[in-house]
Design an enzyme around this catalytic site. Structure first.
Site, short mmCIF file in Angstrom:
data_model
loop_
_atom_site.label_atom_id
_atom_site.label_comp_id
_atom_site.label_asym_id
_atom_site.label_seq_id
_atom_site.Cartn_x
_atom_site.Cartn_y
_atom_site.Cartn_z
CD GLU A 439 4.73 -16.31 24.84
OE1 GLU A 439 3.63 -16.45 24.25
OE2 GLU A 439 4.91 -15.52 25.79
CD GLU A 444 6.34 -12.74 30.48
OE1 GLU A 444 5.37 -12.14 29.95
OE2 GLU A 444 6.24 -13.88 30.99
#
Length: 551
Positions: A439, A444
């Site tokens: 990932e 974020e």
């Protein structure tokens, strides 16, 4: 003259006492008396009156009414000595005369001093090291940030296999560049100069120094972790070369493991990373590369390793991609282009999610293209048995790719509990379960830590709370658009905001970042990373101007 100085200090003390008007909180004031100093030149004989060439002198000071002593040496060094004993090595080659001053401190802070001269012979020199350091005039050195282990730590003991290498920890290339708490390390410029035959040193730290946690209080820190702290490191230091007496020198193969030359910096000088030490052992040095070893101040069980080069660290990627192969400019109002995007629908009950509180839908109220932007809106409303709704788009099955540059221009939602993300997932996740599929989190952000942007990689051994991550505070992420970017190559994965590098991870064949991934855009609420949701939250959107992929 010495006795007059003592009488003056004593008279000053009497005057101070007479003015205190019965205030005895300060305690008694005692001036040290009968101060004496002796010096033993190591190896001194009738044939060698100036010693054996080691340059060593053993000093001993005694006095009455004394608490502690301090030695000040004319070659630029000084030493605090509670018991009055000091072993000093004078390193200037040849027979040289030095002035030694001992200051004796008594109760109440009063002091007296005595001075003597010693004449000592030292036969140590390392002219080649001086030439390498200065090129005969002046030379600048920088952290070898692109090398594995440019900063490292290992044991300082009698283990001959490990006491000369950073066995405990080796920094990965540009590891410290990904966070504002450590990136100042790579701003260091270390200048060594030869001035009238004397080696000089100056550190330009750019205004901030990377402190080991054990010494952060010196820079005003209290985080309990290594940190970049504002610190004045200016000033020219003298550097004296001397022979090493480290544990490495006792190894049978020490000639292959260390040069055996010490760099001793005056006035608390240090080589970029603050570990409470001013003496560094040169393990190796050439015209353009140097590795040093230093025992940590206050903890002699640890030795730190620093590697420097004469080339400034280049954090820009060595690989870039300029051929636009896939994009969405979001110029057509309505639902997202179905030829490019599909939806994840539902919530954590579907088996994915991190205790998040939203239900993902494809409703226009949660995801729509409008006014040239894609808007993914998280709302406080009952949805699918949850109290919040939102959306998650992905390019899975529409566009999967290996290597390239991803650019997403976006403005982020605001509010405690919001958790927007721009990320990529290994396309084989169905048969190669996470984290084995890999990932890459390009961006974020959590509303409970406004403006702190995270770039993170998840893979076996480094996933979840132990993921390989970097972060940096970027102003105005919820009021202005920024470009969130990843440059993914066989050599590395580098994550940026605009042109600023946030995190960099070397890539190799052992990692899952060498096969197809797809893109994901979503806004989550709460959960293990998003945290507590503000009770006043109603709705907020991540707005995306474009998504572009180059190869």
């Amino acid at each position: 003259m010495k006795k007059y100085i003592k009488y003056f200090v004593f008279l000053f003390a009497l005057l101070a006492i007479s003015c205190q008007k019965e205030d005895y909180a300060f305690g008694a004031i005692d001036t040290p008396t009968n101060l004496k100093i002796t010096a033993e030149i190591v190896g001194k004989t009738a044939e060698m009156p100036y010693g054996d060439g080691s340059g060593k002198v053993n000093f001993k000071a005694t006095a009455d009414k004394v608490i502690s002593y301090k030695y000040v040496f004319s070659d630029g060094g000084s030493e605090n000595s509670p018991n009055g004993i000091s072993e000093k090595r004078f390193n200037t080659t040849g027979i040289n005369k030095y002035t030694v001053t001992v200051i004796a401190y008594g109760r109440g802070g009063v002091a007296t001093n005595i001075t003597m001269e010693v004449e000592v012979f030292s036969d140590f020199k390392d002219e080649q090291a001086v030439q390498f350091l200065t090129a005969g005039t002046s030379k600048k050195w920088y952290w070898a940030a692109a090398e594995v282990g440019h900063l490292g730590v290992g044991p300082n003991d009698d283990n001959v296999d490990k006491n000369w290498i950073p066995d405990y920890y080796k920094a990965t290339p540009f590891e410290k560049a990904g966070s504002p708490t450590s990136s100042c390390l790579y701003e260091n410029v270390l200048t060594f100069s030869l001035v009238d035959g004397q080696l000089k040193y100056q550190l330009d730290n750019g205004g901030a120094t990377f402190f080991n946690a054990a010494f952060e209080a010196i820079g005003g820190g209290s985080s309990g972790s290594d940190a970049c702290l504002a610190y004045d490191a200016s000033g020219i230091k003298s550097v004296l070369l001397g022979p090493s007496e480290s544990v490495v020198m006792k190894n049978p193969k020490h000639a292959e493991q260390t040069r055996g030359t010490m760099l001793n910096f005056s006035d608390g000088g240090f080589m970029g990373y603050y570990i409470g030490q001013s003496s560094y052992e040169i393990l190796s040095i050439t015209e353009n590369r140097m590795t040093v070893r230093a025992v940590m101040g206050g903890n002699t069980a640890l030795a730190w390793y620093h590697t420097f080069t004469t080339t400034p660290p280049n954090q820009n990627p060595t690989t870039d991609y300029t051929n636009l192969v896939w994009f969405d400019e979001f110029n057509t109002d309505g639902a997202p282009d179905p030829s490019k995007w599909v939806y994840d629908l539902g919530n954590g009950d579907n088996g994915w999610g991190n205790s998040e509180k939203q239900n993902y839908t494809n409703a226009a109220s949660n995801v729509v293209v409008q006014g040239g932007n894609l808007k993914i809106t998280a709302k406080k409303e009952a949805s699918g048995g949850f109290n919040y709704s939102s959306a998650r788009l992905k390019s899975e099955g529409k566009f999967d790719f290996t290597y390239g540059k991803v650019e997403v221009r976006a403005k982020l939602p605001i509010g405690g509990g919001t958790w927007p993300a721009i990320w990529m997932l290994g396309a084989n996740y169905a048969t190669n379960a996470w984290p084995a599929c890999g990932e890459i989190d390009i961006m974020e952000h959590v509303g409970n830590s406004q403006n702190l942007i995270h770039g993170t990689l998840h893979y076996p051994g480094r996933s979840g709370g132990n993921a390989n991550t970097g972060s940096k505070t970027i102003p105005n992420v919820s009021t202005e658009f920024h470009v969130y970017k990843a440059i993914w190559s066989p050599a590395s994965v580098k994550i940026y905001v605009d042109t600023e590098l946030i995190h960099s991870v070397p890539n190799d064949a052992t990692l899952p970042f060498n096969k197809d991934f797809f893109l994901i855009l979503n806004v989550a609420m709460g959960g293990t990373f998003g945290g507590a949701i503000d009770s006043a939250f109603t709705q907020s959107a991540m707005e995306i101007d474009y998504v572009r992929v180059y190869q």
